[in-house]
Design a protein around this motif. Sequence first.
Motif, PDB file in Angstrom:
ATOM      1  N   PHE A   1      31.215  48.955  13.189  1.00 62.87           N
ATOM      2  CA  PHE A   1      30.023  49.562  13.783  1.00 62.87           C
ATOM      3  C   PHE A   1      29.496  48.770  14.980  1.00 62.87           C
ATOM      4  CE2 PHE A   1      25.338  49.796  13.937  1.00 62.87           C
ATOM      5  CZ  PHE A   1      25.146  51.160  14.085  1.00 62.87           C
ATOM      6  N   TYR A   2      29.687  47.454  15.002  1.00 65.54           N
ATOM      7  CA  TYR A   2      29.036  46.596  15.993  1.00 65.54           C
ATOM      8  C   TYR A   2      29.841  46.421  17.267  1.00 65.54           C
ATOM      9  CZ  TYR A   2      26.229  45.602  11.912  1.00 65.54           C
ATOM     10  OH  TYR A   2      25.424  45.736  10.815  1.00 65.54           O
ATOM     11  N   LEU A   3      30.990  47.050  17.392  1.00 62.11           N
ATOM     12  CA  LEU A   3      31.832  46.912  18.577  1.00 62.11           C
ATOM     13  C   LEU A   3      31.680  48.122  19.490  1.00 62.11           C
ATOM     14  CD1 LEU A   3      35.093  45.469  16.961  1.00 62.11           C
ATOM     15  CD2 LEU A   3      32.982  44.283  17.627  1.00 62.11           C
ATOM     16  N   ASN A   4      32.087  47.953  20.745  1.00 62.08           N
ATOM     17  CA  ASN A   4      32.061  49.022  21.759  1.00 62.08           C
ATOM     18  C   ASN A   4      33.403  48.991  22.490  1.00 62.08           C
ATOM     19  OD1 ASN A   4      29.008  50.086  21.971  1.00 62.08           O
ATOM     20  ND2 ASN A   4      28.970  47.880  21.590  1.00 62.08           N
TER      21      ASN A   4
ATOM     22  N   GLY B   1      30.120  41.801  21.557  1.00 62.30           N
ATOM     23  CA  GLY B   1      30.314  43.194  21.151  1.00 62.30           C
ATOM     24  C   GLY B   1      29.649  44.220  22.041  1.00 62.30           C
ATOM     25  N   ALA B   2      28.880  43.804  23.061  1.00 65.45           N
ATOM     26  CA  ALA B   2      28.167  44.753  23.920  1.00 65.45           C
ATOM     27  C   ALA B   2      28.192  44.268  25.358  1.00 65.45           C
ATOM     28  CB  ALA B   2      26.721  44.934  23.454  1.00 65.45           C
ATOM     29  N   LEU B   3      28.439  45.182  26.294  1.00 70.51           N
ATOM     30  CA  LEU B   3      28.480  44.886  27.722  1.00 70.51           C
ATOM     31  C   LEU B   3      27.745  45.972  28.488  1.00 70.51           C
ATOM     32  CD1 LEU B   3      32.266  43.941  28.005  1.00 70.51           C
ATOM     33  CD2 LEU B   3      30.353  42.327  28.167  1.00 70.51           C
ATOM     34  N   ALA B   4      27.090  45.586  29.578  1.00 65.48           N
ATOM     35  CA  ALA B   4      26.394  46.561  30.432  1.00 65.48           C
ATOM     36  C   ALA B   4      26.329  46.019  31.851  1.00 65.48           C
ATOM     37  CB  ALA B   4      24.989  46.850  29.906  1.00 65.48           C
ATOM     38  N   TRP B   5      26.666  46.859  32.833  1.00 73.12           N
ATOM     39  CA  TRP B   5      26.666  46.474  34.252  1.00 73.12           C
ATOM     40  C   TRP B   5      25.408  46.975  34.945  1.00 73.12           C
ATOM     41  CZ3 TRP B   5      30.430  43.744  37.050  1.00 73.12           C
ATOM     42  CH2 TRP B   5      31.625  43.479  36.397  1.00 73.12           C
ATOM     43  N   SER B   6      24.950  46.180  35.919  1.00 70.64           N
ATOM     44  CA  SER B   6      23.900  46.571  36.848  1.00 70.64           C
ATOM     45  C   SER B   6      24.291  46.038  38.218  1.00 70.64           C
ATOM     46  CB  SER B   6      22.537  46.021  36.423  1.00 70.64           C
ATOM     47  OG  SER B   6      21.558  46.251  37.414  1.00 70.64           O
ATOM     48  N   SER B   7      24.989  46.863  38.996  1.00 75.02           N
ATOM     49  CA  SER B   7      25.541  46.433  40.277  1.00 75.02           C
ATOM     50  C   SER B   7      26.482  45.247  40.046  1.00 75.02           C
ATOM     51  CB  SER B   7      24.404  46.089  41.243  1.00 75.02           C
ATOM     52  OG  SER B   7      24.912  45.802  42.524  1.00 75.02           O
TER      53      SER B   7
ATOM     54  N   CYS C   1      24.088  44.402  19.410  1.00 74.86           N
ATOM     55  CA  CYS C   1      25.185  45.375  19.343  1.00 74.86           C
ATOM     56  C   CYS C   1      25.023  46.540  20.302  1.00 74.86           C
ATOM     57  CB  CYS C   1      25.339  45.892  17.916  1.00 74.86           C
ATOM     58  SG  CYS C   1      23.819  46.505  17.160  1.00 74.86           S
ATOM     59  N   GLY C   2      23.902  46.630  21.007  1.00 71.21           N
ATOM     60  CA  GLY C   2      23.699  47.706  21.973  1.00 71.21           C
ATOM     61  C   GLY C   2      23.051  47.200  23.238  1.00 71.21           C
TER      62      GLY C   2
ATOM     63  N   GLY D   1      19.667  45.464  18.254  1.00 75.91           N
ATOM     64  CA  GLY D   1      20.291  44.431  17.443  1.00 75.91           C
ATOM     65  C   GLY D   1      20.371  44.795  15.978  1.00 75.91           C
ATOM     66  N   ASN D   2      21.107  43.963  15.268  1.00 81.79           N
ATOM     67  CA  ASN D   2      21.224  44.136  13.823  1.00 81.79           C
ATOM     68  C   ASN D   2      19.953  43.699  13.104  1.00 81.79           C
ATOM     69  OD1 ASN D   2      22.743  44.904  11.563  1.00 81.79           O
ATOM     70  ND2 ASN D   2      23.451  42.810  11.194  1.00 81.79           N
TER      71      ASN D   2
END
Length: 477
Positions: A171-174, A257-263, A298-299, A313-314
């Motif tokens: 559940f905690y992976l992307n 387990g979580a990644l997000a880009w901003s430029s 996780c998000g 988070g968890n």
Amino acid sequence: MADSPPSTASKPPLPLDITTPTRHSNPGRPIYSDRFIPSRSGSNFALFDLSTPSPSSSSSSPSTATREDGSSGTYSALLRTVLFGPDCGVVSPSTPEKPFSGSDGRWSPLTPPSRNIFRFKTESRRPHLSISPVGLDGALPGVVSTPPKAPRKVPRSPYKVLDAPALQDDFYLNLVDWSPNNVLAVGLGNCVYLWNACSSKVTKLCDLGVDDTVCSVGWAQRGTYLAVGTNLGKVEIWDASRCRRIRTTEGHRLRVGALAWSSSLLSSGSRDKTILQRDIRAQEDFVSKLTGHKSEVCGLKWSYDNRELASGGNDNKLFVWNQHSTQPLLKYCEHTAAVKAIAWSPHLHGLLASGGGTADRCIRFWNTTTNSHLSCMDTGSQVCNLVWSKNVNELVSTHGYSQNQIIVWRYPTMSKLATLTGHTYRVLYLAISPDGQTIVTGAGDETLRFWNVFPSPKFQNTDSEIGASSLGRTQIR
């Protein structure tokens, strides 16, 4: 004998004249009473192309004929149908005191009793959507009409299925993400594979070796850079167009387990409870550390204007950060389970959706500009992912225990447009195509399923160009 006032008992009362003064006043200025008697002497019956009632209408039948000669005939028929119904005759504009047909004094309706214009007509249903100026599509000659559009139907079956061996049931992976260049990245075991949605070509991007596994993948908003989070706490940056690793960054002590880009800024969330902000143009591994969660992050999702970062988070918490904060600006604690599912609305600034795990099962909506909780929807199942359509004001959610379903919602009513089933395990992974029409879902049943759920930007029900020509089941590696 004394004079006495004249008696009026034997004299009949005079009829009321509305121009007769009713109280003492100037004799030259009449005072009108409060009784209103309309006069039709100035009525313009020619406006409706109806015949004017004759003065002898009280003793003879009024005429119901209409002039339909020349260019006014079509307009008369149209107006008559709108006012009195498509199958009713024209009623002469007489008052209720003059609707007699003969000298016997009996009531005689001018139209048949079954043609009452105020009757509720159950035998003729009109479509809800119409471009006719009078709402009678196709009923009259000369009126251009278009049939109403049928409600949009969401296909209940995936148009494509890919086998994805070793796709983890965690559940905690992307492990799935779709690039702006129409390339799907999937983490399988210790490898990352790329599937080109235009050519259906599969490419092996990297192999981390037997000592490490892939925990997250995330495409940059532009270009061909792909971030890969690993079980050992590293974050690798790859140029997918050349299948070449650009750099490896560290900083986390546990899996990412979580990644997000901003430029050029890359945010990574880890089991070590921290979020690291990395500028890939800088030499340092990270430029800032965000602390606040008490359990695994996780998000992660940046808003569309790249000003706010939402993290789940968890610890059942949802936090909102800005580009310069190291402590959360907003804290939402209403969820009662892990918050992995996060989605920013592309239609309304500051509108954030979040979903809770098995013990929560709710999708909640927040206004981050006013720091308010808007609404809550109990879905009945563990909420694993959320994504918003950029073409229409709808969103899709994927679920785990116990239904393993995919639901398309209309916002803000949160009415269900479709419930899609097919996965036999929790639907833990979700990504949306660059054109906004297709989603791909992944589960522990080691399959990737492609669904056409959203309309095109022009709201046309056309087939998606993303792999729609190659149906069937193939293998991702």
